[in-house]
Design a protein around this motif. Sequence first.
Motif, PDB file in Angstrom:
ATOM      1  N   SER A   1      37.313  43.114  35.874  1.00 29.00           N
ATOM      2  CA  SER A   1      36.797  43.794  37.043  1.00 29.00           C
ATOM      3  C   SER A   1      35.778  42.913  37.760  1.00 29.00           C
ATOM      4  O   SER A   1      34.612  43.273  37.880  1.00 29.00           O
ATOM      5  N   TYR A   3      35.172  42.000  40.968  1.00 33.69           N
ATOM      6  CA  TYR A   3      34.458  42.469  42.148  1.00 33.69           C
ATOM      7  C   TYR A   3      33.562  43.666  41.842  1.00 33.69           C
ATOM      8  O   TYR A   3      32.477  43.792  42.404  1.00 33.69           O
ATOM      9  N   ASP A   4      33.982  44.547  40.938  1.00 32.94           N
ATOM     10  CA  ASP A   4      33.118  45.661  40.533  1.00 32.94           C
ATOM     11  C   ASP A   4      31.861  45.132  39.848  1.00 32.94           C
ATOM     12  O   ASP A   4      30.761  45.623  40.095  1.00 32.94           O
ATOM     13  N   THR A  26      33.481  33.588  35.414  1.00 37.23           N
ATOM     14  CA  THR A  26      34.788  34.220  35.575  1.00 37.23           C
ATOM     15  C   THR A  26      35.897  33.179  35.639  1.00 37.23           C
ATOM     16  O   THR A  26      35.641  32.010  35.923  1.00 37.23           O
ATOM     17  N   ASP A  30      40.846  38.821  39.508  1.00 28.60           N
ATOM     18  CA  ASP A  30      40.461  40.220  39.427  1.00 28.60           C
ATOM     19  C   ASP A  30      41.723  41.045  39.292  1.00 28.60           C
ATOM     20  O   ASP A  30      42.622  40.948  40.122  1.00 28.60           O
ATOM     21  N   THR A  31      41.776  41.852  38.250  1.00 26.43           N
ATOM     22  CA  THR A  31      42.986  42.645  38.033  1.00 26.43           C
ATOM     23  C   THR A  31      42.724  44.142  37.982  1.00 26.43           C
ATOM     24  O   THR A  31      43.666  44.917  38.036  1.00 26.43           O
ATOM     25  N   THR A  32      41.453  44.563  37.883  1.00 26.69           N
ATOM     26  CA  THR A  32      41.195  45.985  37.671  1.00 26.69           C
ATOM     27  C   THR A  32      40.083  46.579  38.525  1.00 26.69           C
ATOM     28  O   THR A  32      39.740  47.738  38.344  1.00 26.69           O
ATOM     29  N   SER A  33      39.495  45.849  39.445  1.00 25.05           N
ATOM     30  CA  SER A  33      38.379  46.384  40.230  1.00 25.05           C
ATOM     31  C   SER A  33      38.812  47.476  41.193  1.00 25.05           C
ATOM     32  O   SER A  33      39.914  47.428  41.743  1.00 25.05           O
ATOM     33  N   LEU A  34      37.920  48.424  41.393  1.00 26.64           N
ATOM     34  CA  LEU A  34      38.138  49.433  42.421  1.00 26.64           C
ATOM     35  C   LEU A  34      37.772  48.872  43.791  1.00 26.64           C
ATOM     36  O   LEU A  34      38.375  49.225  44.792  1.00 26.64           O
ATOM     37  N   ASP A  36      37.312  45.663  46.537  1.00 23.75           N
ATOM     38  CA  ASP A  36      38.006  44.410  46.821  1.00 23.75           C
ATOM     39  C   ASP A  36      36.994  43.353  47.262  1.00 23.75           C
ATOM     40  O   ASP A  36      35.804  43.629  47.405  1.00 23.75           O
TER      41      ASP A  36
END
Length: 91
Positions: A1, A3-4, A26, A30-34, A36
Amino acid sequence: SLYDAMAAALLTPAGDGRPHLVVVFTDGRDTTSLLDRAAVDLMAGQILATVHVVLTRSPGPYLLGATPWSGQPDVRQLRALTARTGGDVLE
């Protein structure tokens, strides 16, 4: 996550009279952030914080048998986001 996590770090107060420094380690994916990248970019432009990204290279498949994400990180976009805050991407 990615960006989260960046948003959470940006929103954490630095303390009275202290500069706000955010260092992100990192692989750039990003594969799971709410949120963007655009949302974090907007946030970074409004919060007085310097963001540095340390870009690591993923050694292989993710843990727990997950399929590795095959896309490449967009270093250009990460550089634009960090430059907006006076930071940089270190590879």
